[in-house]
Write a protein that holds these residues in place. Structure first.
Motif, PDB file in Angstrom:
ATOM      1  N   ASP A   1      -8.014   2.027   1.280  1.00  0.00           N
ATOM      2  CA  ASP A   1      -7.658   3.817   0.723  1.00  0.00           C
ATOM      3  C   ASP A   1      -8.474   4.488   2.862  1.00  0.00           C
ATOM      4  N   LEU A   2      -9.540   3.403   2.743  1.00  0.00           N
ATOM      5  CA  LEU A   2      -9.615   3.711   4.365  1.00  0.00           C
ATOM      6  C   LEU A   2      -8.675   3.688   4.612  1.00  0.00           C
ATOM      7  N   LYS A   3      -8.454   2.554   4.978  1.00  0.00           N
ATOM      8  CA  LYS A   3      -7.214   1.719   6.320  1.00  0.00           C
ATOM      9  C   LYS A   3      -6.371   2.384   5.833  1.00  0.00           C
ATOM     10  N   TRP A   4      -5.785   2.775   5.178  1.00  0.00           N
ATOM     11  CA  TRP A   4      -4.356   3.738   5.114  1.00  0.00           C
ATOM     12  C   TRP A   4      -4.657   5.514   5.603  1.00  0.00           C
ATOM     13  N   LYS A   5      -6.105   5.458   5.518  1.00  0.00           N
ATOM     14  CA  LYS A   5      -5.904   6.663   5.782  1.00  0.00           C
ATOM     15  C   LYS A   5      -5.935   6.677   7.153  1.00  0.00           C
ATOM     16  N   PHE A   6      -7.102   5.751   7.702  1.00  0.00           N
ATOM     17  CA  PHE A   6      -6.653   5.593   8.872  1.00  0.00           C
ATOM     18  C   PHE A   6      -5.893   6.026   9.903  1.00  0.00           C
ATOM     19  N   SER A   7      -4.647   4.396   9.403  1.00  0.00           N
ATOM     20  CA  SER A   7      -3.614   4.003   9.831  1.00  0.00           C
ATOM     21  C   SER A   7      -2.516   4.883   9.772  1.00  0.00           C
ATOM     22  N   GLN A   8      -2.487   6.187   8.851  1.00  0.00           N
ATOM     23  CA  GLN A   8      -1.516   7.053   8.299  1.00  0.00           C
ATOM     24  C   GLN A   8      -1.786   8.608   9.723  1.00  0.00           C
ATOM     25  N   ARG A   9      -2.838   8.879   9.768  1.00  0.00           N
ATOM     26  CA  ARG A   9      -3.540   9.604  10.340  1.00  0.00           C
ATOM     27  C   ARG A   9      -3.440   9.053  12.035  1.00  0.00           C
ATOM     28  N   ASN A  10      -3.672   8.328  12.837  1.00  0.00           N
ATOM     29  CA  ASN A  10      -3.633   7.707  14.018  1.00  0.00           C
ATOM     30  C   ASN A  10      -1.715   7.317  14.126  1.00  0.00           C
ATOM     31  N   GLY A  11      -1.036   6.754  13.205  1.00  0.00           N
ATOM     32  CA  GLY A  11       0.251   6.343  12.899  1.00  0.00           C
ATOM     33  C   GLY A  11       0.375   5.646  13.208  1.00  0.00           C
TER      34      GLY A  11
ATOM     35  N   LEU B   1       0.766   2.001   0.589  1.00  0.00           N
ATOM     36  CA  LEU B   1      -0.908   1.833  -0.186  1.00  0.00           C
ATOM     37  C   LEU B   1      -1.246   0.415  -1.709  1.00  0.00           C
ATOM     38  N   ASP B   2      -0.279   0.663  -2.240  1.00  0.00           N
ATOM     39  CA  ASP B   2      -0.431   0.129  -3.274  1.00  0.00           C
ATOM     40  C   ASP B   2      -0.803  -1.766  -3.302  1.00  0.00           C
ATOM     41  N   GLU B   3       0.215  -1.746  -1.912  1.00  0.00           N
ATOM     42  CA  GLU B   3       0.439  -3.448  -1.815  1.00  0.00           C
ATOM     43  C   GLU B   3      -0.495  -3.918  -1.021  1.00  0.00           C
ATOM     44  N   LEU B   4      -1.326  -2.381   0.021  1.00  0.00           N
ATOM     45  CA  LEU B   4      -2.216  -3.041   0.525  1.00  0.00           C
ATOM     46  C   LEU B   4      -3.401  -3.693  -0.150  1.00  0.00           C
ATOM     47  N   ARG B   5      -3.833  -2.404  -1.396  1.00  0.00           N
ATOM     48  CA  ARG B   5      -5.353  -2.375  -2.219  1.00  0.00           C
ATOM     49  C   ARG B   5      -5.047  -3.611  -2.937  1.00  0.00           C
ATOM     50  N   ASP B   6      -3.560  -4.279  -2.546  1.00  0.00           N
ATOM     51  CA  ASP B   6      -3.372  -5.885  -3.642  1.00  0.00           C
ATOM     52  C   ASP B   6      -3.807  -6.497  -2.625  1.00  0.00           C
ATOM     53  N   SER B   7      -4.088  -6.487  -1.216  1.00  0.00           N
ATOM     54  CA  SER B   7      -4.125  -7.986  -0.677  1.00  0.00           C
ATOM     55  C   SER B   7      -6.352  -7.530  -0.138  1.00  0.00           C
ATOM     56  N   HIS B   8      -6.524  -6.716  -0.953  1.00  0.00           N
ATOM     57  CA  HIS B   8      -8.249  -6.772  -0.619  1.00  0.00           C
ATOM     58  C   HIS B   8      -9.047  -7.394  -1.785  1.00  0.00           C
ATOM     59  N   ASP B   9      -7.989  -8.094  -2.820  1.00  0.00           N
ATOM     60  CA  ASP B   9      -8.521  -9.113  -4.048  1.00  0.00           C
ATOM     61  C   ASP B   9      -8.703  -9.800  -3.397  1.00  0.00           C
ATOM     62  N   THR B  10      -9.692 -10.355  -2.047  1.00  0.00           N
ATOM     63  CA  THR B  10     -10.299 -11.546  -1.102  1.00  0.00           C
ATOM     64  C   THR B  10     -10.077 -13.248  -2.144  1.00  0.00           C
ATOM     65  N   LEU B  11     -10.002 -12.669  -3.082  1.00  0.00           N
ATOM     66  CA  LEU B  11     -11.024 -14.410  -3.515  1.00  0.00           C
ATOM     67  C   LEU B  11      -9.505 -14.594  -5.028  1.00  0.00           C
ATOM     68  N   LYS B  12      -8.653 -13.847  -4.922  1.00  0.00           N
ATOM     69  CA  LYS B  12      -7.081 -13.474  -5.754  1.00  0.00           C
ATOM     70  C   LYS B  12      -6.644 -14.949  -5.314  1.00  0.00           C
TER      71      LYS B  12
END
Length: 381
Positions: free
Chosen positions: A47-57, A72-83
């Motif tokens: 969520d923070l990654k998405w917030k910063f990237s959207q703010r900075n274009g 954001l949902d796709e990015l969230r899914d990628s954060h399960d680093t043990l999946k």
């Protein structure tokens, strides 16, 4: 059967996380907490990654596909680093690569002083909600400068948040600059020299990232320099790998001539009586992050080792490590899971809290104030 096959599965970790969320422990909630092992980059959630990237274009690239994340949902899914891509398990090498792939991807979205301020405030707000009174926060400057970020952008953002947290949230803090093992000792020294401008914020130096073939002794020159300049010293020693015992011994006894002031992780020391005696005799603190270990180590073994270190009289301090990549588990959840599986009583939880305060690098008056608050609470049975 390998350690990772004995570790908790994705589903089991999710169930444990939900169980902890439903746990009410008034004493644990009330005690003043000190956190000595948390990486500021390890709280960069999707969520923070998405917030910063959207703010900075800025697009966020999926390293596995080479294409931008579409949502954001796709990015969230990628954060399960043990999946794992197939099946229900990863081996340790796959887990290490997956974690660092996601972890270092977070550096790229931080562009402005406001981003660094917001990132630090996100930690401080979580800390205040958990009654954390004092924190020593790791940061990896090399990971930021190689993305083009200036020291001023990074440190002034952190400084503004640090001041606001102390004034408004009653959370005091200091920073520990970690050298990235993958980078050269020359790079470590270059960044050390640049950091001297901010020594009013930075209380110590450490060593983190992938430990394979990168012993602490490789960075001894910069550790010697830091000790002579009055900084405290620590170093990560990973858990469940083939090399940590020698690395722990270096950290405890020989880097900068006489060894460091603390050891980060280092759980493997519990299997070596001589090493435990060395750590105890030198009165070294050890930071321990249970949730990090149960992702790739057998649960019973993890908590047996934590209990062994505690019972040996070693001053261990529970921390959260990288909450954004650890099922959103912070210091409270790590304390809860340690209490449950180590069988700690409230009196022993008080001792853990006392140890964390004593091995911190806070000013003596800050320590006294926290100890007075801790002792004012009745642990009961």
């Amino acid at each position: 059967m390998t350690d990772v096959e004995n570790a908790l599965s994705v589903a089991e970790r999710g169930e444990l996380r939900r169980s902890l969320a439903a746990t009410k422990d008034p004493y644990l909630e009330a005690i003043p907490k000190v956190e000595l092992h948390v990486h500021i980059e390890g709280i960069i959630s999707a969520d923070l990654k998405w917030k910063f990237s959207q703010r900075n274009g800025q697009a966020i690239i999926n390293p596995r596909t080479g294409q931008p994340f579409s949502s954001l949902d796709e990015l969230r899914d990628s954060h399960d680093t043990l999946k794992p891509r197939t099946g229900n398990r990863m081996n340790n090498n796959e887990e290490t690569l997956s974690f660092f792939e996601a972890y270092y991807g977070g550096f790229e979205v931080l562009k402005t002083q406001q981003d660094y301020y917001d990132l630090a405030m996100d930690y401080y707000e979580h800390a205040a909600a958990m009654n954390v009174r004092y924190a020593e926060i790791f940061f990896d400057p090399q990971g930021h400068t190689r993305c083009g970020t200036s020291w001023e952008t990074m440190m002034e953002g952190f400084r503004d948040a640090q001041r606001k947290a102390e004034q408004d949230l009653n959370v005091k803090s200091a920073w520990i600059m970690c050298f990235i093992r993958d980078e050269s000792p020359d790079s470590a020294m270059e960044h050390y020299n640049a950091a001297l401008k901010y020594r009013d914020m930075i209380v110590g130096v450490g060593l983190d990232s992938n430990e394979a073939d990168r012993p602490p002794s490789l960075f001894n020159e910069v550790f010697v320099r830091a000790r002579n300049d009055g900084f405290h010293l620590t170093s990560h020693c990973d858990v469940g790998k083939t090399y940590p015992l020698e690395h722990i011994h270096q950290v405890a006894s020989s880097i900068a001539g006489t060894g460091a002031d603390r050891i980060d992780h280092g759980l493997n020391a519990a299997g070596d009586a001589d090493l435990m005696k060395l750590i105890k005799d030198k009165d070294l603190g050890m930071t321990t992050c249970p949730w990090s270990y149960i992702r790739h180590q057998p649960l019973d073994e993890v908590f047996e080792r934590i209990r062994t270190l505690f019972d040996a009289g070693i001053k261990i301090a529970i921390g959260s490590d990288d909450p954004a990549f650890m099922e959103d588990t912070w210091v409270s959840e790590n304390l809860l899971v340690a209490k449950r599986y180590c069988g700690f009583t409230n009196q022993e939880i008080q001792k853990l809290a006392e140890n964390a305060i004593k091995v911190s690098w806070a000013a003596e008056d800050v320590k006294r104030q926290m100890l007075q608050e801790l002792y004012s609470l009745d642990p009961g049975r």
